[in-house]
Structure formats: C-alpha cells, structure tokens
Design a protein around this motif. Sequence first.
Motif, PDB file in Angstrom:
ATOM      1  N   HIS A  40       5.476   7.783   3.821  1.00  0.00           N
ATOM      2  CA  HIS A  40       4.165   7.968   4.440  1.00  0.00           C
ATOM      3  C   HIS A  40       3.745   9.424   4.563  1.00  0.00           C
ATOM      4  O   HIS A  40       2.569   9.731   4.408  1.00  0.00           O
ATOM      5  N   ALA A  41       4.695  10.314   4.823  1.00  0.00           N
ATOM      6  CA  ALA A  41       4.288  11.693   5.088  1.00  0.00           C
ATOM      7  C   ALA A  41       4.006  12.468   3.806  1.00  0.00           C
ATOM      8  O   ALA A  41       3.535  13.593   3.856  1.00  0.00           O
ATOM      9  N   LEU A  42       4.316  11.873   2.665  1.00  0.00           N
ATOM     10  CA  LEU A  42       4.177  12.619   1.412  1.00  0.00           C
ATOM     11  C   LEU A  42       3.076  12.077   0.513  1.00  0.00           C
ATOM     12  O   LEU A  42       2.994  12.438  -0.669  1.00  0.00           O
ATOM     13  N   GLN A  43       2.252  11.210   1.082  1.00  0.00           N
ATOM     14  CA  GLN A  43       1.183  10.651   0.263  1.00  0.00           C
ATOM     15  C   GLN A  43      -0.019  11.574   0.245  1.00  0.00           C
ATOM     16  O   GLN A  43      -0.312  12.215   1.249  1.00  0.00           O
ATOM     17  N   PRO A  44      -0.741  11.632  -0.873  1.00  0.00           N
ATOM     18  CA  PRO A  44      -1.966  12.437  -0.892  1.00  0.00           C
ATOM     19  C   PRO A  44      -2.940  11.908   0.153  1.00  0.00           C
ATOM     20  O   PRO A  44      -3.006  10.697   0.414  1.00  0.00           O
TER      21      PRO A  44
END
Lengths: 465, 465
Positions: free
Chosen positions: B282-286
Amino acid sequence: MRVASGGSVLPEDLRSRVLERIRPTRLQFSMLGRLYSLVARALEECEDLRLSIPAYRVELVGSAAKGTLLRDKWEVDVFLLLEARREEVRRLGESLLRSCLEGRLPYYFKYSEHPYATVSLMGMQADVVPAPLAVDPRDAVGVERTPFHTRYVRSRLEEKPWLVDDILLFKSFLKGIGVYGAETRVGGFSGYLAEVLIIHYGGFEETVKAASSWRPPVMVDTTGGKADLDMLARRYPDSPIIVPDPVDPSRNTAASVTPKRLAELVHAANIFLRKPSPTFFHALQPGEPCRRTLPGVMVLMSGNYSDHPPDSVWGRLKRLGERLYRATKARGYPALSYSFYTDEALEAAVYIHMESPSRYPIEGRLGPPTWDRERATRFTEKRLGEGGWVWIGDDGRLSGARPYTGSAAGDVERALATLPLPPGTRSYKVVTCPSTGPCGFPSYLEALRDPTPPWLRHVLGGCRS
Amino acid sequence: MRVASGGSVLPEDLRSRVLERIRPTRLQFSMLGRLYSLVARALEECEDLRLSIPAYRVELVGSAAKGTLLRDKWEVDVFLLLEARREEVRRLGESLLRSCLEGRLPYYFKYSEHPYATVSLMGMQADVVPAPLAVDPRDAVGVERTPFHTRYVRSRLEEKPWLVDDILLFKSFLKGIGVYGAETRVGGFSGYLAEVLIIHYGGFEETVKAASSWRPPVMVDTTGGKADLDMLARRYPDSPIIVPDPVDPSRNTAASVTPKRLAELVHAANIFLRKPSPTFFHALQPGEPCRRTLPGVMVLMSGNYSDHPPDSVWGRLKRLGERLYRATKARGYPALSYSFYTDEALEAAVYIHMESPSRYPIEGRLGPPTWDRERATRFTEKRLGEGGWVWIGDDGRLSGARPYTGSAAGDVERALATLPLPPGTRSYKVVTCPSTGPCGFPSYLEALRDPTPPWLRHVLGGCRS
C-alpha cells in the motif's frame, strides 16, 4: 349439395365472396383447353416421335385437369407419356420435344429434376413433360407420379364434386399465408397435398380446424389404415408432418413441408378461426402491405441466376441467410432472424434482422475461476493488454471486458468470405440499415426488412410506424 | 534470526525496500506512547469512575500494543476494562467516558456495536472502548475479544519476534490490493486475521504461497487440531474461508471475508508470485493510478451520512449497487458490475458499469409454441399492437420483437423509487455516462467508473486509453 358442418366459423358470405374471386372462369377453361389442344396436336402429329417410340400418349395433368386451378393461374401441365424405359425417356426427351415443337409453337426449356419444355402463348403457359408410359405408381419417381396423382384426385372429385370449391379456398388460403408450394424457396404445401388434405378432412373449414390443433410431429393418415406410419416416421425423421400418399402409402406427400411453414399454417389457422377475414386469401390481399422494417445488414448479390435451377439458387440463398444469421449472432450482434430473395435472374439478397445494426462497443467476458492460476493470470493479462477491464464479482468469479471496434458490415464481409454464395454470383455488397425507417432500397427489398408475414400485418393491426 | 525458505520468490531487496517504508518509526512509537499515557492518566485519575465502579483497568490493545502497526497509522486502541456486568458497561460506558475526558482531552463519540470515544490530538487518534474486565474468552462478544487477541499475538511474537516484519508486509499487501479490513465497506481480512495467518504459516511469503492455492471453501486450522472444522462449516455456511480463532476455536476469525475479497487475495497472490513488485504494497503505490472508465449510470446521493454508523451506510450502498445492477440487467441493459462510494459525511454514489449506457432500441422476445393457441394468438396481437414484429423461425418457434423507448437514466430512476437508499439520504440524481472517456465527475468519482482493482492496473499493464 354441400352439407354445412355444425358450428361453422366461416361466414357463408365470406366463403362466396372469396370463391367469386378465385373460381376459374369458363373463358379461362376454354382458352387453356385451346392451348392444350394445340400442344397435344403438335405432339400427336409429330413425325420424329412416331419414328423413335413404339407408342405414346399425351395427357392433361395437374390443376387444370382436375378443375382445381385458381383463377389467376393460366397454366396447363401436359405429360408426354412414352413407351420407353426411364433412362431412354431421359436421354431422348429433350431432343424429341424440340423436334416436335420447333416451328409450330413458341417454347423454351427448363431444367429441374429433368428437362421439360414450356410453351408460352398469349400469356398462357403449358409445361410439357416427357415421362415413361407404363410405371407402377409404387415405382414412380419425381414427376412420374403426377399422372397418378391427377387420376386419383379426379376420381375422388367425381364422387364429391363440391370439394372443388373447398380445394380452391384452401389453396388460396395457403397461398395467402405464404406456405403454398413444395419448392425450396417456400418449403410448403404442394397443390396435391392441399387436395389430399381437403379430400381427407371433407372440406376447407374442417381442414383449417384440424390444422389449428396440429402439433408436430403431425400424422394424417389419408389411406384409412393402409399406411405404415411408424415406418414413415423412421423414413422421414426430419418431417414435422407426415401425410402418406394415397397413391403410394410408403411415401410422405408432405416431405417438403418445413417446421417453419407448418407452424405458420397452424398459427394462421388459429388466427383465422378467431378472426375470419378475406385477407387470408391470396386474391383478396391489398397489393401493398404495410411494412415495419427492422435495422440490420443487407447483402446484395448480382449474378447470372437464370443460368441455374431456381431451387439451387434459392437453396443456397437460404443457407447463406441462416449462416450469416448465426455468424453475426456468434460475434455478439443482436441478430433476430433473416430473410432472402432472388428475382431468379440478376439479383439476390439476404437481410439479417437485428435489434440494432451495431453491437455494444464493449464486450463483457466471464473469466476462469481465480484458483485456476495459469488461466486466470492469462485472462487478466490479456484483457488489460487489450486496454480492457478485469474485476472480481460478488460471487468471487473473475470477469473482464474489452473494447470492440468491428462493424456489422465489416464482420459480415469477413463471414461472407468463408461462406458459399448462390451459384452464378459475380459480386456482392454489404449495406447496413441503422434504423427502422427506410434504407433506400426499392420496395421489394425494403419488404425483406420486415420479418412479419404480410398476412399477419393485414389481419392484425393495420399500419403502424 | 529469520530463516529464508527454499525457493524464495520475494527478492530480499524488495522485502527490505518495502519494510523500509512501512515499519513504524521510533518517533511514532514514542508519540503514540505519549498519547496513550495521556488517555490512561485521564482515566486512572477519573473521580466519577472510581465512585461508580469497584475496580477497573486501562489496557493498551491493538496494533500499537503488538508492535504490528503500519507506519502511516497514528492510532492507538485503549480499553477501559470495568469490573461490571456487560449490561452495566453498556449502560454506563458513554457517560463515564464523557465525564472522564471532558475538559481534559478533545474527543468525540462513535457508535458501532456500542459507543466508544475517539480522542484526537496532534493528528493522532486514540479509540477508547469500555468493556467488562472479567470475561472468559469463550463468552466474549464483539470488541470484548480484542484484549484476548492482543495478548495472544503478543505472546506468540515474544517467541518469534521476527514475524513482526512479515505481519507488516502482509498487512501492507492486503491493504495494497484493497482487501484489508473487516468492516462492511471492505468485507476483507482484519488485522488480527492477518496476524493469525502469518503466525500459522510462519511468514509473509509462506502465507502468500498458501493463499495462491486456496480454493473456496478454504479451511485453515490455526489451532493444531483443537477446532471442530465440521461444526464451523455448518455454523458459517456462507463463509468462503474458515480460520478458527486461536482464542476461541468455535469462532471463525475470517467470518467477515466475502467471496469477492477472498478471490481477490488468491488472484493477487498468484500474480504477485509471478511478478513480485513493490506496487502490491500500500505505501508504495503511485498516488494517482491510471484509470480506464466504462460507460454506465452514476447515482449521486447527498445526505447526512455522518449521523449514521458508517457500516450501515456502506452496507445499504452496497445493497443498492447490487440491486440496481440486477434491475438494469433484467431490463435488458448490458450491465457488467457496480461500484460504490461514500465520504461518510455528505455524499454517496453508486456506479453501474455497462457495455453501453443504452440498450438496443428493439427487444427480441421468444413466443409460446404456435400450438399453444391462446397464448400464441395473444403474443402475436400484443407485439403487433405495440408496433412490433412477429415471425416464425426455421425451427417453427414463434418469435417477436418490440420497440423499446426507455432510457437508462429513466429506468434507473424508476428502479430507485422502489429501493431502500442509504440512511440519511436527502436527494439524489442520476447521470448517464455514454462513453469510456471522462464524464465530468471529480476524480474520486471518475475512479468508480473503472471496475478494475487499481493494483491490477499498476502491476499489469500501465496506462492505456
């Protein structure tokens, strides 16, 4: 002489009003008789015939011979019965006819099962068909049966001459609802079958009442128990109706009737009994029926169709319609039905009726279950690669959608490339008709765009648009 | 300390790269600890509480207590355990919390199963939940189980502290693919269930691998044979996955998981194992996923949704979407799926995805068999009376078609009139979106128009339009 059946639904005035219009006239009989005499004399006085064949006889057959022809039919059927074997008749028939008619009467040749001559004079036609003289009816094939059929019907009508009117009514009814004729184009009820049914049921109204409660497979034993109906059912597994031929009970006189035409007769019989109307009869229909068109795709073909037997052109045309209907449906178009037409000369056409002439621009597809790992992944990659969509529904099923950019005309063109066209076709074009309004065709082609049988529009509804 | 499993598919650098972004920071723990102290002191020093209840205890529970909270979560859960019966806790809870917090900390009340207070301070939140002090875990209901869950997970993590990272990875993965959370809106996997699965399977990768071959109904016995799986299957017949609660083996910890969310996890696990990528987390999605919209119908509702429990608003919204989807499909629209959204304050929306926002202007209908006289005649009269079409197909079946003049928006409006709207709805409007392009909504509503889970677009395909 005619005994009115109890509970008649056909008003007597309707009956007489129709008969008044369809009964053949005295003039018609006398002129057709004259034509027959001319043809008979030409054959009887023919040198070549006398020299090649030990014995022969000229016989008037068909409706004119039975007195059951409709007023608008100015045709006689003449059989030239030769004392020769079938093969010899087939081999010699054409040249003998040519040498007998040449220089005496205007004629041309037609080719169906085997060649026959048509003499055309003063708007009247005489079909002259060569056939073997001595054949047992049970061995007869094709047209050879015609003389036996004629003699059978004549003998029954001598007993009950009042049935002639009922035959005329029934033929006109069958013609009016478009199911009259055994040829491929129609796939309906032959004149002989109409006569057999009227003789069996004892009248027009009785026959229509019987037909109104037919449910396929229909069995009508016209031979009083002489026919082996089980055998016939096995021999004609695709026939929705079996009527043993009184002249040869091992044969189904109704073999030409398709499920479509049978159901049309049943439906028309029901509506007629509920709402008797002169417009069911062919001679009393308005010339230009009101039409309501459907959107769809027209395939217009041109070619030399007169070079090919009409049955073969119509047959291929029907198959083409059927296959295009299925192909467009399979590609996601909302195809409903199809119609087809040919002038048997230069033009042929197929129309695919649709709810819309285009399909939805996006195509939903059900995917494999997600636990089917390889396939589910492939499905997902494929849809997204196509610029499409993938999701999982409430039920846990994988689904997708993809854009569709084809057009009905393009898709039909592609399908046409792999389908056999009617023999003689030289070129074709595909036209998309987007709405229910006119599409710019002449009226005989616009008529194809309404799948509703014209008699149904005549009887129930009038014009709406 | 962590032992790498054979055939690891998760590259070590991906693992550390993700953990670097999702591990809670020291600052976060110290600030949340400070918040907890403030709340705990307010409760411990509360006069009213001391006077009304013989004994009580304040306990830190939830992710913060277990060290399994994600870096972007600045929340603590505080239980106020009262020596009182459940009914008394329920009756007194709200007023006691009010009198303890009033004037000391900023707070507001939320109402789910029973009321609890949320203290909001410096961007952090503390949920303060009153519950009975002495309950056997097997008698516990709802939130009463939370302290037991916290203690269970803490004790297991004391044995295997390295699993904390795997829990963080798994929670971030579940969140990234949109299946994290037991609330109605999500119907997915709770934090506790994520922890139980990681503890059971022994790591993130092991859990994802196991999930990739799940096929519903899934049974995961986390109790080492103590659970009666047959009894659980009978007790949770609609659950596609059953995971007995280690704290109470007669309960299914996965009861909130819907077939949709389960299948989404299975699908994501498979795609992840094939194509590991940081964008699953979740924290690395555009921030702005690329979207590809579908045509369809948007129902925009406005109301006072903050006056109602979010679960009840989301629940009704989901039901509304489901029913509108079914209703439009039944009326002949090519509906594919539905999405829904509410800001839980003023706005709610449902979008029905369609192959096209309109249906075909003509509707084909199969009629009764022609031998079913009455019905066949009525069908024919009806279609022709509507200005439609009737014909008999090659198979002898009666068919018809009729014009359809409705519109998607009109038909949806009509359906809406009979369907329950989310509680608090004051008004609504219906907007038809004709194409795959933008429809003029703000981007959080345009997002509803793509049924594809955003992570799927991130991972497989990039943007296409």
